[in-house]
Scaffold this active site. Structure first.
Site, PDB file in Angstrom:
ATOM      1  N   PHE A  64       0.841  -1.197   0.000  1.00 42.79           N
ATOM      2  CA  PHE A  64       0.000   0.000   0.000  1.00 42.79           C
ATOM      3  C   PHE A  64       0.870   1.238   0.000  1.00 42.79           C
ATOM      4  O   PHE A  64       1.782   1.372   0.824  1.00 42.79           O
ATOM      5  CB  PHE A  64      -0.894   0.028   1.250  1.00 42.79           C
ATOM      6  CG  PHE A  64      -1.659   1.322   1.411  1.00 42.79           C
ATOM      7  CD1 PHE A  64      -2.913   1.463   0.848  1.00 42.79           C
ATOM      8  CD2 PHE A  64      -1.111   2.396   2.099  1.00 42.79           C
ATOM      9  CE1 PHE A  64      -3.618   2.663   0.967  1.00 42.79           C
ATOM     10  CE2 PHE A  64      -1.808   3.594   2.226  1.00 42.79           C
ATOM     11  CZ  PHE A  64      -3.066   3.729   1.664  1.00 42.79           C
ATOM     12  N   ASP A  73     -23.868 -20.658 -11.627  1.00 46.69           N
ATOM     13  CA  ASP A  73     -22.808 -20.613 -12.636  1.00 46.69           C
ATOM     14  C   ASP A  73     -23.112 -21.504 -13.850  1.00 46.69           C
ATOM     15  O   ASP A  73     -23.637 -22.600 -13.700  1.00 46.69           O
ATOM     16  CB  ASP A  73     -21.530 -21.122 -11.927  1.00 46.69           C
ATOM     17  CG  ASP A  73     -20.281 -20.761 -12.678  1.00 46.69           C
ATOM     18  OD1 ASP A  73     -20.387 -20.238 -13.792  1.00 46.69           O
ATOM     19  OD2 ASP A  73     -19.187 -21.010 -12.121  1.00 46.69           O
ATOM     20  N   CYS A  90     -21.134 -13.050  -2.276  1.00 44.32           N
ATOM     21  CA  CYS A  90     -20.539 -14.382  -2.208  1.00 44.32           C
ATOM     22  C   CYS A  90     -19.091 -14.256  -2.660  1.00 44.32           C
ATOM     23  O   CYS A  90     -18.773 -13.461  -3.535  1.00 44.32           O
ATOM     24  CB  CYS A  90     -21.301 -15.315  -3.148  1.00 44.32           C
ATOM     25  SG  CYS A  90     -20.648 -16.996  -3.211  1.00 44.32           S
ATOM     26  N   SER A  91     -18.226 -15.019  -2.036  1.00 46.87           N
ATOM     27  CA  SER A  91     -16.874 -15.117  -2.564  1.00 46.87           C
ATOM     28  C   SER A  91     -16.411 -16.526  -2.204  1.00 46.87           C
ATOM     29  O   SER A  91     -15.840 -16.739  -1.148  1.00 46.87           O
ATOM     30  CB  SER A  91     -15.972 -14.055  -1.930  1.00 46.87           C
ATOM     31  OG  SER A  91     -14.639 -14.277  -2.325  1.00 46.87           O
ATOM     32  N   ASP A 127     -18.336  -9.282   5.048  1.00 45.59           N
ATOM     33  CA  ASP A 127     -17.918  -8.135   5.854  1.00 45.59           C
ATOM     34  C   ASP A 127     -18.998  -7.068   5.839  1.00 45.59           C
ATOM     35  O   ASP A 127     -19.931  -7.113   5.031  1.00 45.59           O
ATOM     36  CB  ASP A 127     -16.583  -7.586   5.341  1.00 45.59           C
ATOM     37  CG  ASP A 127     -16.623  -7.258   3.861  1.00 45.59           C
ATOM     38  OD1 ASP A 127     -17.399  -6.368   3.490  1.00 45.59           O
ATOM     39  OD2 ASP A 127     -15.880  -7.888   3.073  1.00 45.59           O
ATOM     40  N   ASP A 179     -19.292 -22.097   1.504  1.00 42.81           N
ATOM     41  CA  ASP A 179     -19.565 -23.175   0.542  1.00 42.81           C
ATOM     42  C   ASP A 179     -19.798 -24.488   1.272  1.00 42.81           C
ATOM     43  O   ASP A 179     -20.161 -25.488   0.655  1.00 42.81           O
ATOM     44  CB  ASP A 179     -18.384 -23.335  -0.429  1.00 42.81           C
ATOM     45  CG  ASP A 179     -18.535 -22.417  -1.635  1.00 42.81           C
ATOM     46  OD1 ASP A 179     -19.629 -21.855  -1.815  1.00 42.81           O
ATOM     47  OD2 ASP A 179     -17.558 -22.266  -2.395  1.00 42.81           O
ATOM     48  N   GLU A 197     -39.560 -36.459   3.128  1.00 37.44           N
ATOM     49  CA  GLU A 197     -38.708 -35.254   3.143  1.00 37.44           C
ATOM     50  C   GLU A 197     -39.408 -34.074   2.463  1.00 37.44           C
ATOM     51  O   GLU A 197     -39.243 -32.923   2.874  1.00 37.44           O
ATOM     52  CB  GLU A 197     -37.354 -35.560   2.489  1.00 37.44           C
ATOM     53  CG  GLU A 197     -36.490 -36.427   3.396  1.00 37.44           C
ATOM     54  CD  GLU A 197     -35.210 -36.936   2.737  1.00 37.44           C
ATOM     55  OE1 GLU A 197     -34.258 -37.239   3.478  1.00 37.44           O
ATOM     56  OE2 GLU A 197     -35.159 -37.051   1.493  1.00 37.44           O
TER      57      GLU A 197
HETATM   58  C1  DGJ Z   1     -18.719 -20.468  -5.412  1.00 36.57           C
HETATM   59  C2  DGJ Z   1     -20.016 -20.245  -4.689  1.00 36.57           C
HETATM   60  O1  DGJ Z   1     -19.810 -20.112  -3.335  1.00 36.57           O
HETATM   61  C3  DGJ Z   1     -20.946 -21.402  -5.020  1.00 36.57           C
HETATM   62  O2  DGJ Z   1     -22.132 -21.285  -4.297  1.00 36.57           O
HETATM   63  C4  DGJ Z   1     -21.212 -21.388  -6.496  1.00 36.57           C
HETATM   64  O3  DGJ Z   1     -21.900 -20.221  -6.845  1.00 36.57           O
HETATM   65  C5  DGJ Z   1     -19.896 -21.509  -7.266  1.00 36.57           C
HETATM   66  N1  DGJ Z   1     -18.960 -20.503  -6.837  1.00 36.57           N
HETATM   67  C6  DGJ Z   1     -20.142 -21.369  -8.746  1.00 36.57           C
HETATM   68  O4  DGJ Z   1     -18.989 -21.309  -9.447  1.00 36.57           O
END
Ligand code: DGJ
Length: 729
Positions: free
Chosen positions: A282, A369, A526-527, A534, A548, A614
């Site tokens: 930085f 995706d 999402c990552s 955050d 995930d 279910e």
């Molecule tokens: C990572 C995400 O956390 C998943 O839920 C899914 O969307 C995949 N990427 C798709 O590539």
């Protein structure tokens, strides 16, 4: 008025409902930090500072030979660097003559009504009914024309004080900012622990508690994202603090990129805590007239333990960070096709999943995706945001309409910040990808990262996303980002020390502009699950895919750790298939539902593959989600036990204390079992409550002191929900 200043403009009190933050600009214009803790009156506590002649801790010129006045020992709001405070500071400056020093003196203040904004970055906002006041303190650098404005936002009712700062170059020569943290807190007395939240992909935010001593405790991210590995939120607490007892201070960073948080005792046992952008790679060049804004830190104090602290963060983030119609509106129960199909889907498969979901009461289908470009696996196609109509058997609009016709909303996945080398976009614009000329870039999930600091990159993405979102009825967007950054280089912003931060500003800019165009779309951050979970992302996306890892038992730990700062309404949580794809573990459909109900609820499996029983459970779970929505999404949250014991339990209580819900999951079983006895919290001691588990009626005091003993010990991985209703007598 939550900000009080004495007539001489030197003693500052920031008062919240239960806390006081005090600063004092002394006669040498050093801005001393004199107090932060339980609410006090307006007496000047500068006399708590102990002055002593400390060897090898020098004194500034203004001390006129007073050896007891040392910047190295004083508690300060904005420590100097390079001029005698040898502890870690906040700001490093490199001046035109090559010297590196920053030495700040108090020069005035201003009080403003309302919350302050930070250009290009998220920050807590206030709304009309609420009152927030801002104090801006001006600090002048001793030997240059650099000025720092310290911002303090006081959210009185919420027990929250925010900090941020702006560095302005008011001089005639360039200055380089070598480090710029947002917040420093000095504690003169006390023994503390630091709680941090650490982990890895698919195992995020595991709390770790360590004693603060002379050895520095530090966490951070140098990955360009806030990261799975360390969360940008930490708690400093008294060593004896528990969920219900003790002084606790939270620091929560409103930033999604590189960060650092550290705590260390100095030679005299004083504790300094810092938070800000990570100084690694930085540096920012400020030309005459330019300024740098450091992101916000949300501080909160609790004199009643960790539960109260968490409640304060849940409320402030829910009410003053999350925006848009979904701040208050009920989130739809969704089904996401990712774990059901991965990349292997066509229109028929999707419609089959959707039909079954609609029949059971699910409210939205999310297409994950693989719907665009030539994306049959994760090696290609990112950047080519063009609908693959061949795969979908028609346009996205027609698919979305079919879903709408089933009475469901439709959501779509994007990963805007990334680019595959095997994509038309990369072939046309290789320089849009972050990579250093002459070096082979590192690939993460076989993809590169777009230079989000570039205006043309953002324009392209905005145009592509706008095109797609305006040609199909899309109600929700999942915004994913599946790798960490490295190979930092920008073809347009040559100063590599600026690239990480400009990247983040670029992401925020694109998010903001997209939401301006599509304000009613529900965004889910999402990552790779929770790699960017955050406070800053909550400004754009009121829910974030938490991990995930959808295994119900691992999720106990992940959601437990997440709950210290982030509200349940922000936690994306889904019921998935068993054996679980991440762990291979089998848990019952009921347990998976009970765990996911403490989040933004949904499914991530092919409901055509589950049993009739279910399917009935799905219907029941959706009823439960709606029945308990106010409790889970707006109630007060209590961690009743950690996830590492025999069972894990947590509870929600509504604001009126008329209704409570407890979830308990058995984590491990043993022979000849000891009783399962759980605490019950948050009820009104004087009110009588009926418990759904055994029909017993006791006073709130009885329940809270006696707890609840289960008649039968549940089997391993089994779970139950227990309700308490106030009895009208
Ligand atoms: C990572 C995400 O956390 C998943 O839920 C899914 O969307 C995949 N990427 C798709 O590539």
């Amino acid at each position: 008025m939550s900000i009080r200043v004495t007539q001489d403009g030197r003693l500052f009190h920031l008062q919240t409902k239960d806390s006081t933050y005090q600063m004092y600009a002394d006669e040498k214009n050093i801005l001393l930090h004199t107090y932060y803790g339980k609410k006090i009156g307006e007496e000047n506590l500068a006399d708590t500072i102990f002055f002593a002649d400390v060897g090898f801790s020098g004194f500034p010129q203004e001390a006129q030979g007073d050896r007891t006045y040392s910047l190295d020992c004083l508690p300060q709001e904005l420590p100097s660097s390079g001029v005698g405070d040898y502890r870690d500071g906040c700001i490093w400056l490199r001046h035109a003559d090559g010297s590196m020093a920053a030495d700040f003196r108090y020069a005035g203040y201003e009080i403003r009504h309302g919350a302050y904004r930070i250009p290009g970055m998220p920050a807590l906002f206030d709304n009309e009914e609420e009152s927030c006041e801002t104090l801006v303190i001006t600090m002048k650098e001793a030997a240059s024309d650099v000025t720092v404005l310290l911002y303090y936002g006081v959210f009185e009712r919420e027990n929250v004080i925010t900090r941020a700062l702006r560095v302005e170059n008011r001089g005639k020569t360039e200055v380089v900012l070598g480090e710029c943290l947002s917040c420093c807190l000095d504690f003169q007395f006390g023994e503390y622990d630091l709680i941090t939240f650490n982990g890895r992909h698919a195992m995020e935010r595991m709390p770790e508690r360590s004693r603060v001593g002379r050895m520095k405790l530090e966490v951070g991210s140098m990955r360009g994202t806030s990261s799975h590995q360390h969360n940008p939120a930490v708690i400093l607490c008294e060593t004896q603090a528990t969920e219900d007892f003790g002084d606790c201070y939270g620091l929560c960073f409103v930033y999604s990129g590189n960060f650092i948080a550290s705590a260390q005792m100095d030679q005299r046992g004083q504790t300094r805590v810092r938070m800000g952008i990570h100084p690694n790679q930085f540096s920012f060049c400020l030309k005459p007239g330019e300024a740098f804004d450091a992101p916000q830190v949300i501080l909160s104090f609790s004199d009643g333990g960790l539960t109260k602290l968490s409640g304060q963060y849940h409320k402030i983030l829910r009410e003053h960070m999350c925006r848009g119609k979904y701040r208050r509106e009920r989130r739809p129960v969704l089904i996401n096709n990712w774990e059901a199909t991965y990349f292997d889907f066509d229109e028929e498969k999707l419609l089959k999943i959707a039909r079954q979901a609609a029949e059971l009461g699910i409210e939205m289908l999310v297409l994950d995706d693989g719907w665009f470009g030539r994306r049959e696996d994760d090696n290609s196609g990112l950047g080519d945001w063009i609908v693959n109509e061949k795969k979908l058997g028609g346009s996205l609009g027609s698919l979305a309409k079919k879903i709408h016709d089933m009475g469901m909303k439709f959501g779509l996945w994007f990963e805007p910040e990334m680019i595959s080398e095997d994509s038309d976009l990369y072939r046309a614009h290789p320089d849009w990808a972050m990579q250093i000329p002459g070096r082979q870039p590192n690939r993460g999930r076989n993809q590169l990262v777009l230079d989000m600091g570039r205006e043309d990159v953002r324009e392209y993405l905005l145009e592509r996303m706008t095109d797609i979102l305006s040609h199909a009825p899309i109600d929700y967007v999942k915004w994913d980002a599946n790798r960490s950054l490295c190979d930092i280089y920008s073809h347009v912003n040559r100063e590599s020390g600026e690239v990480y931060h400009r990247y983040m500003l670029g992401v925020y800019d694109l998010l903001e502009r997209l939401l301006e165009r599509f304000p009613d779309i529900l965004l889910e951050g999402c990552s790779g699950g929770g790699g960017r979970f955050d406070a800053a992302m909550l400004y754009y996306s009121p829910q974030i895919w938490c991990s995930d890892n959808t295994d119900a038992i691992n999720r106990l730990s992940i959601q437990y750790g997440t709950s210290f700062f982030y509200p349940v309404s922000a936690v994306g949580a889904h019921v998935s298939a068993v054996p679980n794809h991440q762990t291979g573990r089998a848990t019952s459909f009921r347990t998976r539902g009970h765990v996911a109900l403490s989040g933004s609820f949904g499914y991530e499996l092919d409901l055509n593959q589950v049993t009739e029983e279910e399917k009935e459970t799905v219907k029941e779970q959706i009823r439960e989600f709606h029945k308990y929505y106010e409790l889970t999404h707006e109630g007060t949250y209590y961690r009743l036990s950690g996830p590492e014991g025999r069972f894990c339990a947590w509870e929600f209580v509504d604001e009126e204390k008329a209704h409570a819900l407890l979830t308990l999951v058995m984590v491990s079983a043993e022979g000849n079992p000891l009783p399962v006895h759980t605490a019950v919290k948050g009820l009104d001691p004087a009110v009588r409550y009926r418990c759904s588990y055994n029909g017993a009626v006791h006073s709130g005091s009885g329940w809270m002191n006696g707890g609840l003993t289960l008649r039968n010990v549940p089997a391993e991985y089994e779970s139950l929900l227990v309700e308490w209703e106030a009895v009208k007598e």
